[in-house]
Motif scaffolding. Structure first.
Motif, PDB file in Angstrom:
ATOM      1  N   ARG A  79      -0.373  -4.936  16.552  1.00 10.03           N
ATOM      2  CA  ARG A  79      -0.685  -3.915  16.042  1.00 10.03           C
ATOM      3  C   ARG A  79      -0.063  -4.074  14.509  1.00 10.03           C
ATOM      4  NH1 ARG A  79      -0.821  -0.275  20.612  1.00 10.03           N
ATOM      5  NH2 ARG A  79      -2.826   0.567  20.749  1.00 10.03           N
ATOM      6  N   ILE A  80      -0.311  -3.302  13.728  1.00 10.69           N
ATOM      7  CA  ILE A  80       0.438  -3.737  12.155  1.00 10.69           C
ATOM      8  C   ILE A  80       0.526  -2.090  11.733  1.00 10.69           C
ATOM      9  CG2 ILE A  80       0.301  -4.481   9.795  1.00 10.69           C
ATOM     10  CD1 ILE A  80      -1.735  -6.493  10.683  1.00 10.69           C
ATOM     11  N   LEU A  81       2.003  -1.851  11.162  1.00 12.23           N
ATOM     12  CA  LEU A  81       2.243  -0.784  10.555  1.00 12.23           C
ATOM     13  C   LEU A  81       2.302  -1.223   9.160  1.00 12.23           C
ATOM     14  CD1 LEU A  81       3.223   2.263  10.217  1.00 12.23           C
ATOM     15  CD2 LEU A  81       5.499   1.343  10.579  1.00 12.23           C
ATOM     16  N   GLU A  82       1.444  -0.480   8.394  1.00 19.06           N
ATOM     17  CA  GLU A  82       1.507  -0.545   6.746  1.00 19.06           C
ATOM     18  C   GLU A  82       1.948   0.710   6.254  1.00 19.06           C
ATOM     19  OE1 GLU A  82      -1.439  -1.408   2.959  1.00 19.06           O
ATOM     20  OE2 GLU A  82      -2.340  -1.502   5.087  1.00 19.06           O
ATOM     21  N   ILE A  83       3.100   0.647   5.293  1.00 18.42           N
ATOM     22  CA  ILE A  83       3.168   1.829   4.511  1.00 18.42           C
ATOM     23  C   ILE A  83       3.123   1.315   3.236  1.00 18.42           C
ATOM     24  CG2 ILE A  83       5.237   3.179   3.989  1.00 18.42           C
ATOM     25  CD1 ILE A  83       6.644   2.327   6.881  1.00 18.42           C
ATOM     26  N   ARG A  84       2.277   2.049   2.498  1.00 18.85           N
ATOM     27  CA  ARG A  84       2.053   2.100   1.325  1.00 18.85           C
ATOM     28  C   ARG A  84       2.762   2.994   0.285  1.00 18.85           C
ATOM     29  NH1 ARG A  84      -4.554   2.505   2.053  1.00 18.85           N
ATOM     30  NH2 ARG A  84      -4.798   0.582   3.246  1.00 18.85           N
ATOM     31  N   PRO A  85       3.000   2.381  -1.037  1.00 18.65           N
ATOM     32  CA  PRO A  85       3.896   3.360  -1.844  1.00 18.65           C
ATOM     33  C   PRO A  85       2.828   4.518  -2.506  1.00 18.65           C
ATOM     34  CG  PRO A  85       2.870   1.457  -3.029  1.00 18.65           C
ATOM     35  CD  PRO A  85       2.752   1.222  -1.715  1.00 18.65           C
ATOM     36  N   ARG A  86       3.552   5.722  -2.022  1.00 24.08           N
ATOM     37  CA  ARG A  86       2.748   6.933  -2.572  1.00 24.08           C
ATOM     38  C   ARG A  86       2.664   6.904  -4.251  1.00 24.08           C
ATOM     39  NH1 ARG A  86       6.300  11.964  -1.231  1.00 24.08           N
ATOM     40  NH2 ARG A  86       4.593  12.979  -1.924  1.00 24.08           N
ATOM     41  N   LEU A  87       3.194   6.516  -4.748  1.00 26.66           N
ATOM     42  CA  LEU A  87       3.190   6.234  -6.267  1.00 26.66           C
ATOM     43  C   LEU A  87       2.228   5.340  -6.765  1.00 26.66           C
ATOM     44  CD1 LEU A  87       6.859   6.829  -7.376  1.00 26.66           C
ATOM     45  CD2 LEU A  87       5.059   8.635  -7.132  1.00 26.66           C
ATOM     46  N   GLY A  88       1.854   4.482  -5.650  1.00 22.93           N
ATOM     47  CA  GLY A  88       0.897   3.203  -6.338  1.00 22.93           C
ATOM     48  C   GLY A  88       1.533   2.038  -6.296  1.00 22.93           C
ATOM     49  N   ILE A  89       0.831   0.819  -6.198  1.00 25.79           N
ATOM     50  CA  ILE A  89       1.377  -0.397  -6.259  1.00 25.79           C
ATOM     51  C   ILE A  89       1.663  -0.742  -7.773  1.00 25.79           C
ATOM     52  CG2 ILE A  89       0.532  -2.604  -6.215  1.00 25.79           C
ATOM     53  CD1 ILE A  89       0.751  -1.548  -3.505  1.00 25.79           C
ATOM     54  N   ASP A  90       0.921  -0.166  -8.735  1.00 24.58           N
ATOM     55  CA  ASP A  90       1.147  -0.563 -10.133  1.00 24.58           C
ATOM     56  C   ASP A  90       2.754   0.132 -10.663  1.00 24.58           C
ATOM     57  OD1 ASP A  90      -1.238  -1.531  -9.956  1.00 24.58           O
ATOM     58  OD2 ASP A  90      -2.239   0.103 -11.625  1.00 24.58           O
ATOM     59  N   THR A  91       3.111   1.024 -10.162  1.00 27.53           N
ATOM     60  CA  THR A  91       4.090   1.801 -10.340  1.00 27.53           C
ATOM     61  C   THR A  91       5.349   0.814  -9.673  1.00 27.53           C
ATOM     62  OG1 THR A  91       3.337   3.927 -10.608  1.00 27.53           O
ATOM     63  CG2 THR A  91       5.971   3.664 -10.156  1.00 27.53           C
ATOM     64  N   ILE A  92       5.331   0.546  -8.251  1.00 22.77           N
ATOM     65  CA  ILE A  92       6.111  -0.162  -7.844  1.00 22.77           C
ATOM     66  C   ILE A  92       6.458  -1.695  -8.449  1.00 22.77           C
ATOM     67  CG2 ILE A  92       7.058  -1.014  -5.645  1.00 22.77           C
ATOM     68  CD1 ILE A  92       7.113   1.922  -5.757  1.00 22.77           C
ATOM     69  N   ALA A  93       5.301  -2.278  -8.783  1.00 19.73           N
ATOM     70  CA  ALA A  93       5.415  -3.654  -9.234  1.00 19.73           C
ATOM     71  C   ALA A  93       6.221  -3.312 -10.773  1.00 19.73           C
ATOM     72  CB  ALA A  93       4.035  -4.034  -9.689  1.00 19.73           C
ATOM     73  N   ALA A  94       5.837  -2.192 -11.682  1.00 24.02           N
ATOM     74  CA  ALA A  94       6.533  -2.194 -12.890  1.00 24.02           C
ATOM     75  C   ALA A  94       7.939  -1.648 -12.689  1.00 24.02           C
ATOM     76  CB  ALA A  94       5.560  -0.900 -13.488  1.00 24.02           C
TER      77      ALA A  94
END
Length: 443
Positions: A79-94
């Motif tokens: 199984r895979i647990l994926e936790i996504r950023p609630r502020l969005g990928i773009d924000t975390i990358a920036a």
């Protein structure tokens, strides 16, 4: 195909109407109980947040599950647990680009996936660290090589030579201290390069010119598929002041291979993956924005080498308890004019300010004799600011001033917010608008 369970950081499952089966609930229970976040968290840079790890998953009082402040993927037992950023990928990358001076995290925003973000950020950190370490040369380390032959190479190995003569050999034994590229550091760098190349789907150009020049030379020395060295092997390497930057590269490379490529792992660990501590990234992002918002000296708390203790023994002045490391000190580190503590959590009327955060900020101000402190939260939505922020500023004992404020998650707006906050503090009278923002704040 692996089953995927998806959460948002600091929140519950992305599929809010999903009910976990007993088997899935048991899997989450074991994952939460047996997984230490510090084993899987990518070390971005020294930070106060990273010194205080929090659970990856927590069960709430009503029995539901809530993810912590990490984003990324963990694989365990199919199984895979994926936790996504609630502020969005773009924000975390920036944030990563601004805070860590990583000018290229290609296509992270386009891919719209946590795994791609982790891969891109990991590759950017690894590439930057390797390029910086190679500025003064390749990772060559001196090692002792034993030779047997007609001539002495290095110094004579007397016991070895006596043994050879006793065996009626005409040769002599000698030991040479040579600098070799074939060493554990080179092995782990080549292994990490293979893993990252696979994660990035062999995309041309991801290494950059300098890394493209370094890695083939290391591969020639250690082979195309080198054995992954153990932690003990890496610890045995003796670094010089010039080669010391390679220790950071070796540690990061080992972490990449160990936790991202299970087939290459020499252990029998059941859980694999990499995570990003978003609280750590928020702290580093705020540090970057604060340095651009003021001309005063700005010190990162973890890099302040003379921390102020909370308590000092009256009988033994050298004995202290409770070393205090504020996230951001503004002004002279020994006598800061302001202290900012980054908090990557919601600021709302239901949650309010956590008691431990309030006591922590008050202790910082008292210990450093600072007159102004702020807890800085990311502005997670466009709702009206909570009542606690609308009532800024707050007065602590000895008339010390505290503010609890949400800051913009965009770099330029965050800098403006911080500049207004510090400008309001320096004014004779503290001016805040009806929403609790200082003049010029645009959060």
């Amino acid at each position: 195909m692996n089953e995927r369970i998806v959460f948002a950081d600091l929140a519950g499952p992305v599929e809010r109407d999903r009910a976990f089966t007993p088997d899935e609930d048991q899997w989450l229970t074991l994952l939460a109980a047996e997984t230490r976040p510090d084993q899987f968290t990518l070390n971005l840079a020294p930070s106060c947040a990273s010194a205080d790890p929090q659970p990856i998953l927590e069960r709430q009082l009503d029995g539901s599950w809530r993810a912590g402040r990490y984003v990324g993927e963990l694989r365990r037992d199919g199984r895979i647990l994926e936790i996504r950023p609630r502020l969005g990928i773009d924000t975390i990358a920036a944030w990563a680009s601004a805070a860590l001076n990583l000018h290229t995290i290609p296509r992270a925003a386009e891919a719209r996936g946590s795994s791609t973000l982790i891969a891109e950020l990991t590759a950017a950190l690894w590439r930057t660290a390797l390029t910086a370490a190679a500025r003064h040369g390749m990772p060559s380390f001196r090692t002792h090589q034993r030779h047997v032959g007609a001539a002495v190479r290095g110094r004579l190995d007397l016991p070895g030579t006596v043994a050879l003569r006793a065996a009626r050999s005409p040769f002599v034994a000698s030991v040479e201290r040579a600098k070799l590229l074939g060493n554990p550091v080179s092995q782990v760098i080549v292994a990490a390069d293979q893993v990252l190349d696979t994660l990035l789907r062999h995309r041309p150009g991801w290494r950059g010119d300098r890394v493209d020049e370094i890695v083939p030379r290391l591969r020639t020395a250690v082979g195309g598929r080198p054995r992954l060295p153990s932690r003990r092997d890496l610890a045995s390497v003796r670094y010089t002041p010039i080669t010391l930057p390679y220790k950071r590269v070796a540690d990061l490379s080992w972490q990449i291979v160990q936790h991202t490529a299970p087939d290459a792992s020499p252990t029998d660990e059941r859980t694999h993956g990499l995570l990003i501590d978003v609280a750590e990234l928020w702290e580093l992002f705020l540090l970057h924005c604060t340095r651009r918002a003021t001309t005063l000296p700005v010190t990162h708390g973890t890099q302040h080498h003379v921390p102020t203790p909370l308590l000092r023994s009256a009988r033994h002045p050298a004995a202290v308890l409770g070393r205090l490391y504020p996230d951001i000190l503004i002004g002279a580190p020994e006598e800061p004019t302001a202290i900012i503590d980054a908090k990557y959590k919601p600021l709302n009327d239901r949650r309010g300010v956590d008691r431990e955060d309030l006591y922590q900020l008050n202790a910082y101000l008292a210990a450093h004799n600072a007159e102004f402190g702020a807890l800085a939260y990311p502005a997670l939505d466009r709702q009206p600011p909570p009542a606690i922020q609308q009532r800024n500023p707050w007065l602590a004992p000895q008339n010390r001033v505290m503010c609890f404020t949400q800051l913009s998650i965009a770099e330029s707006s965050c800098i403006t917010d911080l500049a207004g906050l510090l400008m309001a503090r320096n004014a004779d009278t503290l001016e805040f608008d009806r929403n609790g923002y200082p003049p010029g704040g645009v959060s």
